[in-house]
Design an enzyme around this catalytic site. Structure first.
Site, PDB file in Angstrom:
ATOM      1  N   SER A   1       0.906  -1.200  -0.172  1.00 20.21           N
ATOM      2  CA  SER A   1      -0.106   0.103   0.094  1.00 20.21           C
ATOM      3  C   SER A   1       0.889   1.147   0.055  1.00 20.21           C
ATOM      4  CB  SER A   1      -0.748  -0.109   1.248  1.00 20.21           C
ATOM      5  OG  SER A   1      -1.630   1.282   1.290  1.00 20.21           O
TER       6      SER A   1
ATOM      7  N   TYR B   1      -1.862  -0.566  11.140  1.00 17.95           N
ATOM      8  CA  TYR B   1      -2.147  -1.292   9.542  1.00 17.95           C
ATOM      9  C   TYR B   1      -0.845  -1.184   8.571  1.00 17.95           C
ATOM     10  CZ  TYR B   1      -3.689  -1.655   5.016  1.00 17.95           C
ATOM     11  OH  TYR B   1      -3.542  -1.801   3.298  1.00 17.95           O
TER      12      TYR B   1
ATOM     13  N   LYS C   1       2.283  -3.798   6.778  1.00 12.63           N
ATOM     14  CA  LYS C   1       2.515  -3.681   5.363  1.00 12.63           C
ATOM     15  C   LYS C   1       4.080  -3.624   5.451  1.00 12.63           C
ATOM     16  CE  LYS C   1      -1.612  -4.264   3.615  1.00 12.63           C
ATOM     17  NZ  LYS C   1      -1.797  -5.621   2.890  1.00 12.63           N
TER      18      LYS C   1
END
Ligand code: NAD
Ligand code: WQD
Length: 335
Positions: free
Chosen positions: A124, A148, A152
């Site tokens: 992302s 979050y 990643k």
């Protein structure tokens, strides 16, 4: 060629399964349906007129994965499965670290065990944190601002270490910018739980009369109209990027930005949506949302050069297709 798609019932996964089937791949999906519905895959099968082998299981479940790798001749994996809501990750960091990291760890272990070493990973633009410069290239420093994003970043690092330890891995880290839109049929699309956090599903739900008005988070950014700028990318273009990454022949690990390179403001999106759909979107300016950046858009020239991939669909197409999905399915898949 059999491809395992983790999280294949989800928003980006379902669109990618459709493109895979259309290109003649055999598709095996593992999804625990924690944020999706099996009906999405039924509709993909209908659109492609082909079948998918579906396993309702958790990617953290090693035995379930071993069973899949034993029963199928998997040649590559596209790894979408994961929790993805930034705000929720701040409230429930342990769920995010557990689900996203353990599932990835178990998946990579089983791939190693079965000598399946081609992987396309859903990363992302969030790994760039607060970007120093725009457009953002793959060399920009990585930093995270929420749990979050941290998952990643950790998974990217895990994969870099795996590739460094064993040169037979072929790994693509696809860093998505802001995916919106839906397949042109309007049969599959994004179906968030509860009130959407992201701009496009919020707009479509206002258009559908489910929500009153869009809150525009801040009009005091240094942008052409004061509202935040993002790089919105059509989910079908994004899905096609995964096929290009699968077809790319190389060894090691490569990161690719998948965006259009065009920055659009919140007000640009609202006015384009109105033009594309003939609806009026009631909106009001409110305070900035904490954690938001003024501008985030991609330099995707590396994907163009190495993968031969470029986004083709315009913001107008994205708005039109998002609305086609929402208006045909006003309450999402099941309701
Ligand atoms: P999504 O929630 O629609 O899809 C994720 C799928 O994974 C869901 O079907 C869910 O049920 C499944 N899943 C989650 N944890 C699982 C587990 N442990 N085992 C099995 N299945 C599990 O999300 P999406 O928008 O399609 O995103 C796909 C991937 O792309 C995610 O990894 C997300 O972080 C990443 N991504 C998304 C965006 C975005 O804006 N949508 C942007 C950048 C990156
Ligand atoms: C877009 C713009 C908001 C909602 C998030 C994640 C990112 C990635 C994609 C997974 C911003 C504005 C929004 C609203 C608004 N996901 N906005 N009113 O924040 O760029 O990215 O999704 O990897 O990690 O952070 O997307 O759609 O929430 O916001 O004004 O009701 O719309 O301020 O400028 P974002 P978004």
């Amino acid at each position: 060629m059999e491809i395992l798609v983790t999280g294949g019932a989800g928003y980006i996964g379902s669109h990618t399964c459709l493109e895979l089937l259309r290109e003649g791949y055999d598709v095996v999906v593992i999804d625990n349906l924690s944020n999706s519905h099996k009906i999405a895959l039924d509709r993909v099968e209908k659109l492609a007129e082909k079948t998918i082998t579906f396993y309702e299981a958790d990617v953290m479940d090693k035995a379930a994965l071993e069973n899949i790798f034993t029963n199928h001749h998997i040649q590559a994996v596209i790894h979408f499965a994961g929790l993805k809501a930034v705000g929720e990750s701040v409230e429930k960091p342990l769920s995010y670290y557990k689900n996203n990291l353990i599932s990835s760890l178990v998946l990579f272990e089983v791939m190693q065990q079965y000598a399946v070493k081609k992987l396309v990973f859903s990363s992302s633009a969030t790994v760039y944190g607060v970007p120093e410069n725009t457009p953002i290239t793959e060399e920009a420093p990585r930093a995270t601002t929420n749990p979050y994003g941290a998952t990643k970043l950790i998974i990217e690092q895990m994969l870099e270490d795996i590739a460094a330890s064993d040169s037979s891995w072929q790994i693509s880290l696809l860093r998505y910018f802001n995916p919106i839109g839906a397949d042109i049929s309007g049969l599959i699309g994004e179906d968030p739980n509860g009130i959407p956090n992201n701009l496009m599903p919020y707009i479509t739900q206002v258009a559908a009369g489910r929500l009153e008005e869009v809150n525009v988070y801040g009009q005091d950014y240094e942008t052409h109209d004061g509202t935040g700028i993002r790089d919105y990318i059509h989910v079908v273009d994004l899905a096609k990027g995964h096929l290009k990454a699968l077809q790319y022949s190389y060894y090691g690990v490569e990161a690719f930005n998948l965006g259009t390179g065009i920055g659009s403001s919140v007000l640009d999106v609202i006015s384009t949506f109105e033009k594309a759909t003939g609806t009026q979107i009631k909106h009001k300016i409110v305070n900035r949302r904490p954690g938001d950046v003024a501008k985030c858009y991609a330099d995707s020239s590396k994907a163009q050069k190495l993968l031969g991939w470029t986004a083709e669909k315009t913001l107008y197409n994205m708005c039109k297709d998002s609305w086609e999905w929402q208006s045909r399915n006003p309450n999402g898949y099941l309701k």
